[in-house]
Design an enzyme around this catalytic site. Structure first.
Site, PDB file in Angstrom:
ATOM      1  N   ASP A  28      -3.985   8.394  16.825  1.00 32.36           N
ATOM      2  CA  ASP A  28      -4.483   8.136  15.464  1.00 32.36           C
ATOM      3  C   ASP A  28      -5.134   6.761  15.403  1.00 32.36           C
ATOM      4  O   ASP A  28      -4.912   5.989  14.469  1.00 32.36           O
ATOM      5  CB  ASP A  28      -3.354   8.233  14.444  1.00 32.36           C
ATOM      6  CG  ASP A  28      -3.882   8.370  13.011  1.00 32.36           C
ATOM      7  OD1 ASP A  28      -5.064   8.755  12.851  1.00 32.36           O
ATOM      8  OD2 ASP A  28      -3.126   8.085  12.064  1.00 32.36           O
ATOM      9  N   GLY A  36       0.824  -1.206   0.000  1.00 29.87           N
ATOM     10  CA  GLY A  36       0.000   0.000   0.000  1.00 29.87           C
ATOM     11  C   GLY A  36       0.850   1.245   0.000  1.00 29.87           C
ATOM     12  O   GLY A  36       2.034   1.216   0.348  1.00 29.87           O
ATOM     13  N   LYS A  37       0.220   2.338  -0.410  1.00 30.30           N
ATOM     14  CA  LYS A  37       0.889   3.630  -0.443  1.00 30.30           C
ATOM     15  C   LYS A  37       0.062   4.648   0.321  1.00 30.30           C
ATOM     16  O   LYS A  37      -1.170   4.594   0.298  1.00 30.30           O
ATOM     17  CB  LYS A  37       1.101   4.101  -1.885  1.00 30.30           C
ATOM     18  CG  LYS A  37       2.038   3.215  -2.695  1.00 30.30           C
ATOM     19  CD  LYS A  37       2.265   3.773  -4.096  1.00 30.30           C
ATOM     20  CE  LYS A  37       3.220   2.888  -4.893  1.00 30.30           C
ATOM     21  NZ  LYS A  37       3.462   3.440  -6.257  1.00 30.30           N
ATOM     22  N   LYS A  86       8.259  -0.414   6.027  1.00 27.43           N
ATOM     23  CA  LYS A  86       7.727   0.931   5.806  1.00 27.43           C
ATOM     24  C   LYS A  86       8.835   1.779   5.195  1.00 27.43           C
ATOM     25  O   LYS A  86       9.896   1.952   5.798  1.00 27.43           O
ATOM     26  CB  LYS A  86       7.249   1.526   7.132  1.00 27.43           C
ATOM     27  CG  LYS A  86       6.505   2.833   7.013  1.00 27.43           C
ATOM     28  CD  LYS A  86       5.973   3.261   8.383  1.00 27.43           C
ATOM     29  CE  LYS A  86       5.187   4.552   8.309  1.00 27.43           C
ATOM     30  NZ  LYS A  86       4.641   4.933   9.651  1.00 27.43           N
ATOM     31  N   THR A 100       0.324   8.895   2.369  1.00 26.71           N
ATOM     32  CA  THR A 100       0.780  10.273   2.200  1.00 26.71           C
ATOM     33  C   THR A 100       2.286  10.389   2.352  1.00 26.71           C
ATOM     34  O   THR A 100       2.943  11.142   1.621  1.00 26.71           O
ATOM     35  CB  THR A 100       0.085  11.176   3.227  1.00 26.71           C
ATOM     36  OG1 THR A 100      -1.332  11.007   3.101  1.00 26.71           O
ATOM     37  CG2 THR A 100       0.447  12.633   3.003  1.00 26.71           C
ATOM     38  N   PHE A 101       2.831   9.637   3.305  1.00 29.44           N
ATOM     39  CA  PHE A 101       4.241   9.820   3.642  1.00 29.44           C
ATOM     40  C   PHE A 101       5.149   8.751   3.041  1.00 29.44           C
ATOM     41  O   PHE A 101       6.355   8.829   3.167  1.00 29.44           O
ATOM     42  CB  PHE A 101       4.419   9.826   5.164  1.00 29.44           C
ATOM     43  CG  PHE A 101       3.620  10.894   5.845  1.00 29.44           C
ATOM     44  CD1 PHE A 101       3.936  12.229   5.666  1.00 29.44           C
ATOM     45  CD2 PHE A 101       2.546  10.572   6.648  1.00 29.44           C
ATOM     46  CE1 PHE A 101       3.207  13.219   6.279  1.00 29.44           C
ATOM     47  CE2 PHE A 101       1.807  11.557   7.273  1.00 29.44           C
ATOM     48  CZ  PHE A 101       2.133  12.888   7.085  1.00 29.44           C
ATOM     49  N   GLY A 102       4.601   7.734   2.404  1.00 24.84           N
ATOM     50  CA  GLY A 102       5.459   6.695   1.847  1.00 24.84           C
ATOM     51  C   GLY A 102       4.655   5.480   1.449  1.00 24.84           C
ATOM     52  O   GLY A 102       3.469   5.577   1.121  1.00 24.84           O
ATOM     53  N   GLU A 103       5.296   4.316   1.487  1.00 28.10           N
ATOM     54  CA  GLU A 103       4.651   3.073   1.102  1.00 28.10           C
ATOM     55  C   GLU A 103       5.074   1.951   2.032  1.00 28.10           C
ATOM     56  O   GLU A 103       6.074   2.056   2.753  1.00 28.10           O
ATOM     57  CB  GLU A 103       4.999   2.719  -0.347  1.00 28.10           C
ATOM     58  CG  GLU A 103       6.481   2.459  -0.585  1.00 28.10           C
ATOM     59  CD  GLU A 103       6.798   2.195  -2.044  1.00 28.10           C
ATOM     60  OE1 GLU A 103       5.952   2.523  -2.895  1.00 28.10           O
ATOM     61  OE2 GLU A 103       7.891   1.662  -2.333  1.00 28.10           O
ATOM     62  N   VAL A 104       4.284   0.888   2.008  1.00 27.72           N
ATOM     63  CA  VAL A 104       4.580  -0.302   2.799  1.00 27.72           C
ATOM     64  C   VAL A 104       4.738  -1.465   1.837  1.00 27.72           C
ATOM     65  O   VAL A 104       3.872  -1.711   0.991  1.00 27.72           O
ATOM     66  CB  VAL A 104       3.472  -0.593   3.822  1.00 27.72           C
ATOM     67  CG1 VAL A 104       3.784  -1.873   4.597  1.00 27.72           C
ATOM     68  CG2 VAL A 104       3.309   0.572   4.782  1.00 27.72           C
TER      69      VAL A 104
END
Length: 616
Positions: free
Chosen positions: A136, A18-19, A40, A21-25
């Site tokens: 969060d 997945g992608k 991450k 706002t701050f990066g991807e996994v």
């Protein structure tokens, strides 16, 4: 297939999961151990560097906890190169949002919601011991570990927004928490503590039951407006102290009003901000109590003889709503803490055990919690909390080892007569709902054998012991995809509006609609879902409400009452001379005694009156 290397290990990238706002996994294979991991990956720049430093600080604090017992994700290592940062975690299956999406956002049964809630509360209690606020909490950050082997075992992830309480308590306007799950103290600009996570968890619990976010505000004004319309206005002293109160509220112009504040109208907000408020809720609830009536929650109230399984599930749902109400309070000091919530009757199952221990629903609930808490190679911890103990830990029910899923112990348990508590209150809540929709059926988890036996008695009771509906059922306020963001207004079904003309009523001694020339297919003829009026009927008709006798053909002519013709009778006794008009007149003229219906002559009362009349 790309390969990345740290100082101690090497990872092969399998696929991108997945992608954001701050990066991807990405999913990777750890060569040293042969296990699959989640990596991450963030860009190496100044902005993301601050985010990574904060998350690393929190992860190092959490590293002292047992990730399995504390229900937090296991952190393995961190490394970086000139272009990117890498954080390596254990690989988990999927988050709750993805799980809901796979199941078309169907409502989750209360017993599965308890299993999830129990584990997240344990995580929050552990984080509180470390003075950590997650900040969060949402379905995307609650991960299912292995739904096949351990159904609804979860862990909390993503500490990128987490903070040490002592470091953020003096921040004036922190931008934390996703909007749908943002606590009132953050919205209004009030002092806050770790209980902001309790608010978020309460919203998640309601969302799992509703299949839709409880407060899906498009902006902070909509968010506050939704909360006010369901839970009422906050107390005046909160708004006096809130730094952002003037964004959403205004002074009440009436000096004698009980509350000196009132919520700004949508027109006021549009005039001030040029932003049009939107309606994105699925259910417009007038109180949190109405959560109980959504998605079949009020079905037991419409059963004349609900069975024990239905009563147990209904009582469990009521207990869950009571906990949600304790979690969703305007004032944080009135909100229940994680440790106290672990001792709540819904989580501890003490109330369910005391009243419904002999039911399969209780046994399935107990086993579900035990499976979620069980760690490989370790015995499962006790589930039922001791309400007298202060710490949020658990003791096992004494009969738990002897009560299996194949049968339950306790000889007298089956003969206790349970009654559904608060039925009239639930009926009143149904009547107060402003919108309604056909009920959606409950769905089972991936292990269908765990729930099929529990749901079967409820289906039988629902079909065989039904009484007239006690009130309307909730419907979609807005209907659309949670992913596309496109919402369509759903038309009100038949039965949601009243017939102001009463044209669907048939008065006695008057002709029916077909006699007046109505066409075939009218509501009076078909009996369900249609009326002769242009507006639907106020009382939806159910199966069996229509006439039980076969309808008269449409072309039949209505005639007036016919005179009786004795000559048409097959018997000959009516045609004897004594029963003809001439015979009756002749018998009177000849002074013959009248015929009496009694076979042995006139009754004694008649003879006595004739005797008295002869002397006078």
């Amino acid at each position: 297939m790309a390969t990345i290397q740290s100082e101690t290990d090497c990872y092969d990238i399998i696929e991108v999961l997945g992608k954001g706002t701050f990066g991807e996994v990405a999913k990777g294979w750890r060569r040293s151990t042969g296990e699959m991991v989640a990596i991450k990956i963030l860009k190496n720049d100044a902005y993301r560097s601050r985010i990574i430093k904060n998350e690393l600080k929190l992860l190092r604090c959490v590293r002292g906890l047992d990730p399995d017992e504390a229900h937090v994700i296991r952190f393995l290592e961190f490394f970086h190169d000139a272009l990117k940062f890498y954080l390596v975690f254990e690989l988990l299956e999927q988050n709750l949002f993805e799980f809901q999406k796979e199941n078309n956002f169907a409502p989750l049964p209360a017993r599965h919601i308890r299993t999830v809630t129990l584990q997240v509360l344990r995580a929050l209690a552990r984080l509180k011991e470390l003075a950590i606020i997650h900040a969060d909490l949402k379905p995307e950050n609650i991960m299912l570990v292995d739904q096949t082997r351990c159904p609804f075992r979860v862990k909390v992830i993503d500490f990128g927004s987490a903070s040490i309480f002592s470091e953020v308590r003096y921040v004036k306007e922190p931008y934390i928490q996703s909007r749908f799950y943002r606590a009132p103290e953050i919205l209004l600009g009030l002092p806050f503590c770790e209980k902001v996570d309790v608010w978020s968890l309460g919203c998640v619990m309601a969302e799992l039951h509703l299949g839709w976010p409880l407060y899906p505000g498009n902006n902070e004004y909509d968010q506050v407006r939704y909360i006010c319309e369901t839970q009422g206005l906050p107390k005046p002293h909160l708004l006096h102290a809130a730094r952002k109160a003037h964004h959403f509220f205004k002074r009440n112009p009436h000096p004698d009003a009980t509350n000196p504040w009132q919520l700004k109208s949508s027109a006021d907000y549009l005039a001030e901000t040029k932003v049009r408020p939107l309606e994105r809720r699925k259910y417009m609830l007038k109180s949190l109590d109405q959560i109980e009536t959504v998605n079949g929650g009020g079905a037991v109230n419409r059963l004349s003889f609900p069975d024990r399984e239905a009563l147990a599930e209904h009582a469990d749902l009521k207990s869950m709503v009571e906990l949600i109400k304790r979690m969703l309070t305007w004032e944080s000091h009135e909100r229940i803490s994680p440790s106290a919530a672990l001792r709540h009757p819904f989580v501890s199952m003490q109330q369910l055990r005391s009243a419904h221990e002999a039911t399969r629903y209780y046994q399935l609930s107990l086993r579900g919690c035990r499976l979620s808490l069980q760690v490989d190679g370790k015995p499962p911890p006790p589930v039922i909390a001791n309400a007298e103990d202060g710490p949020p830990y658990y003791r096992l029910a004494e009969e738990e080892e002897t009560a299996g899923l194949g049968g339950v112990t306790g000889s007298g348990s089956f003969f206790r007569e349970d009654k559904a508590p608060g039925m009239q209150r639930a009926i009143d809540q149904l009547d107060d709902l402003s919108l309604q929709e056909a009920r959606r059926g409950l769905w089972s988890d991936t292990r269908a054998d765990m729930v099929s036996d529990m749901l079967a008695p409820l289906k039988v009771a629902t079909t065989s012991h039904r009484v007239p509906d006690s009130g309307p059922e909730p419907i979609l306020a807005f209907y659309g995809s949670r992913l596309t963001g496109r919402h369509k207004a759903r038309k009100a079904p038949a039965g949601s509006k009243s017939d102001s003309n009463f044209s669907n009523l048939i008065r006695l001694s008057q002709a029916s609609p077909e006699d007046a020339g109505s066409c075939r297919g009218s509501g009076w003829e078909e009996g369900e879902g249609h009326t002769t009026s242009t507006e639907p009927s106020a009382i939806p008709q159910r199966e069996g409400d229509g006439p039980s006798i076969k309808d008269r053909p449409m072309d039949a002519e209505r005639s007036g009452p016919e005179l009786f013709d004795p000559s048409g009778c097959p018997g000959e006794w009516l045609n004897e001379p004594e029963w003809t008009l001439e015979g009756i007149r002749g018998s009177r003229a000849q002074g013959l005694p009248a015929r009496h219906p009694h076979p042995h002559g006139p009754p004694r009362t008649t003879s006595f009156l004739q005797h008295v009349g002869g002397h006078h």
